[in-house]
Design a protein around this motif. Structure first.
Motif, PDB file in Angstrom:
ATOM      1  N   GLY A  18     -26.783  16.029  34.761  1.00 12.74           N
ATOM      2  CA  GLY A  18     -26.764  15.853  33.306  1.00 12.74           C
ATOM      3  C   GLY A  18     -25.797  14.764  32.859  1.00 12.74           C
ATOM      4  N   TRP A  19     -25.122  14.123  33.791  1.00  8.96           N
ATOM      5  CA  TRP A  19     -24.180  13.038  33.542  1.00  8.96           C
ATOM      6  C   TRP A  19     -23.192  13.412  32.426  1.00  8.96           C
ATOM      7  CZ3 TRP A  19     -24.919   7.724  35.460  1.00  8.96           C
ATOM      8  CH2 TRP A  19     -25.938   7.634  36.408  1.00  8.96           C
ATOM      9  N   PRO A  20     -22.403  14.480  32.588  1.00  8.78           N
ATOM     10  CA  PRO A  20     -21.540  14.940  31.498  1.00  8.78           C
ATOM     11  C   PRO A  20     -20.468  13.934  31.083  1.00  8.78           C
ATOM     12  CG  PRO A  20     -21.046  16.106  33.531  1.00  8.78           C
ATOM     13  CD  PRO A  20     -22.277  15.304  33.782  1.00  8.78           C
ATOM     14  N   LEU A  21     -19.865  13.237  32.034  1.00 12.50           N
ATOM     15  CA  LEU A  21     -18.817  12.278  31.685  1.00 12.50           C
ATOM     16  C   LEU A  21     -19.406  11.086  30.941  1.00 12.50           C
ATOM     17  CD1 LEU A  21     -15.861  11.575  31.799  1.00 12.50           C
ATOM     18  CD2 LEU A  21     -16.229  10.586  34.048  1.00 12.50           C
ATOM     19  N   THR A  22     -20.515  10.584  31.415  1.00 10.07           N
ATOM     20  CA  THR A  22     -21.179   9.467  30.730  1.00 10.07           C
ATOM     21  C   THR A  22     -21.596   9.878  29.332  1.00 10.07           C
ATOM     22  OG1 THR A  22     -21.961   8.592  32.834  1.00 10.07           O
ATOM     23  CG2 THR A  22     -23.130   7.875  30.861  1.00 10.07           C
ATOM     24  N   LEU A  23     -22.131  11.061  29.214  1.00 16.78           N
ATOM     25  CA  LEU A  23     -22.549  11.576  27.912  1.00 16.78           C
ATOM     26  C   LEU A  23     -21.360  11.699  26.964  1.00 16.78           C
ATOM     27  CD1 LEU A  23     -24.996  12.664  26.347  1.00 16.78           C
ATOM     28  CD2 LEU A  23     -24.426  14.938  27.231  1.00 16.78           C
ATOM     29  N   LEU A  24     -20.247  12.206  27.477  1.00 19.67           N
ATOM     30  CA  LEU A  24     -19.040  12.321  26.658  1.00 19.67           C
ATOM     31  C   LEU A  24     -18.547  10.950  26.217  1.00 19.67           C
ATOM     32  CD1 LEU A  24     -16.665  14.051  25.538  1.00 19.67           C
ATOM     33  CD2 LEU A  24     -15.528  13.646  27.747  1.00 19.67           C
ATOM     34  N   LEU A  25     -18.467  10.005  27.154  1.00 20.84           N
ATOM     35  CA  LEU A  25     -17.955   8.671  26.826  1.00 20.84           C
ATOM     36  C   LEU A  25     -18.836   7.945  25.810  1.00 20.84           C
ATOM     37  CD1 LEU A  25     -16.783   7.495  30.352  1.00 20.84           C
ATOM     38  CD2 LEU A  25     -15.346   8.197  28.423  1.00 20.84           C
ATOM     39  N   ARG A  26     -20.118   8.203  25.823  1.00 21.26           N
ATOM     40  CA  ARG A  26     -21.031   7.549  24.878  1.00 21.26           C
ATOM     41  C   ARG A  26     -20.990   8.182  23.492  1.00 21.26           C
ATOM     42  NH1 ARG A  26     -26.408   6.377  28.556  1.00 21.26           N
ATOM     43  NH2 ARG A  26     -25.438   4.780  29.837  1.00 21.26           N
ATOM     44  N   ASN A  27     -20.422   9.386  23.388  1.00 18.56           N
ATOM     45  CA  ASN A  27     -20.469  10.098  22.124  1.00 18.56           C
ATOM     46  C   ASN A  27     -19.120  10.298  21.450  1.00 18.56           C
ATOM     47  OD1 ASN A  27     -23.357  10.838  21.662  1.00 18.56           O
ATOM     48  ND2 ASN A  27     -23.089  11.570  23.755  1.00 18.56           N
ATOM     49  N   VAL A  28     -18.079   9.725  21.994  1.00 23.30           N
ATOM     50  CA  VAL A  28     -16.768   9.781  21.331  1.00 23.30           C
ATOM     51  C   VAL A  28     -16.437   8.386  20.813  1.00 23.30           C
ATOM     52  CG1 VAL A  28     -15.950  11.705  22.754  1.00 23.30           C
ATOM     53  CG2 VAL A  28     -15.463   9.363  23.478  1.00 23.30           C
ATOM     54  N   PRO A  29     -15.520   8.290  19.857  1.00 25.51           N
ATOM     55  CA  PRO A  29     -15.109   6.965  19.373  1.00 25.51           C
ATOM     56  C   PRO A  29     -14.589   6.090  20.528  1.00 25.51           C
ATOM     57  CG  PRO A  29     -14.253   8.695  17.949  1.00 25.51           C
ATOM     58  CD  PRO A  29     -14.862   9.369  19.142  1.00 25.51           C
TER      59      PRO A  29
END
Length: 191
Positions: A18-29
């Motif tokens: 689910g690529w959690p780190l990539t997903l987090l980095l794309r969705n935070v400022p």
């Protein structure tokens, strides 16, 4: 043992895909993403993100759990069980992410190194299952050897399946990288 397989092997594989780190980095400022990346590249975390470190935390933790009194303590104390369960999921996720090479981890290791570590992890997991099957683990529990053998078999064969799936993910990434490199080479040669 089924809980161990699900929380320590299959769930981390599905979480990693689910690529959690990539997903987090794309969705935070952006500023927060940069701080997070700096934090992830700090020396202590870079050391943990090495394949051998992830192997020791994951498979080494299983040896500690099943070959010491720790397993008995998890059965008697819910707080210890919760801490161990958190470690199993976290170590499994770190191991999967580092070896699969599908997240922006701080240390990129070669495909060959990741495959060797994955083979070592598979061998370590299978060896532990055989030790448990022989009745040399789960210290302090009331189970007899014949009662513990089905759990050891589940660990052995279920672990093989999870590791096979992880091998598929690792090789799929390698094939994708080779194809991308081939396409870049063709673009340079052919204008």
């Amino acid at each position: 043992m089924l809980q161990h397989l699900m929380s320590g092997m299959f769930a981390p594989l599905l979480l990693a895909l689910g690529w959690p780190l990539t997903l987090l980095l794309r969705n935070v400022p952006v500023l927060m993403a940069r701080r997070l990346i700096r934090w992830l590249h700090a020396p202590p975390l870079s050391l943990i993100a090495l394949p051998v470190s992830a192997l020791l935390l994951n498979v080494g933790g299983l040896y500690l759990l099943y070959l010491t009194q720790l397993y008995r303590l998890t059965l008697e104390h819910p707080a210890i069980h919760a801490v161990v369960a958190f470690h199993v999921v976290s170590a499994g996720l770190l191991y999967t992410v580092v070896l699969a090479g599908i997240e922006p981890v701080s240390t990129r290791t070669s495909f060959r190194t990741r495959v060797v570590v994955l083979l070592l992890g598979s061998a370590g997991h299978a060896t532990l299952a055989k030790v448990l099957y022989a009745g040399h683990g789960a210290l302090g529990t009331a189970g007899t050897v014949p009662q513990l053998q089905p759990a050891a078999q589940l660990m052995y064969y279920g672990g093989d399946l999870a590791e096979l799936l992880l091998f598929v993910v690792v090789f799929q990434g390698w094939f994708r990288q080779r194809e991308q490199a081939r396409q870049r080479t063709q673009q340079i040669v052919l204008p």
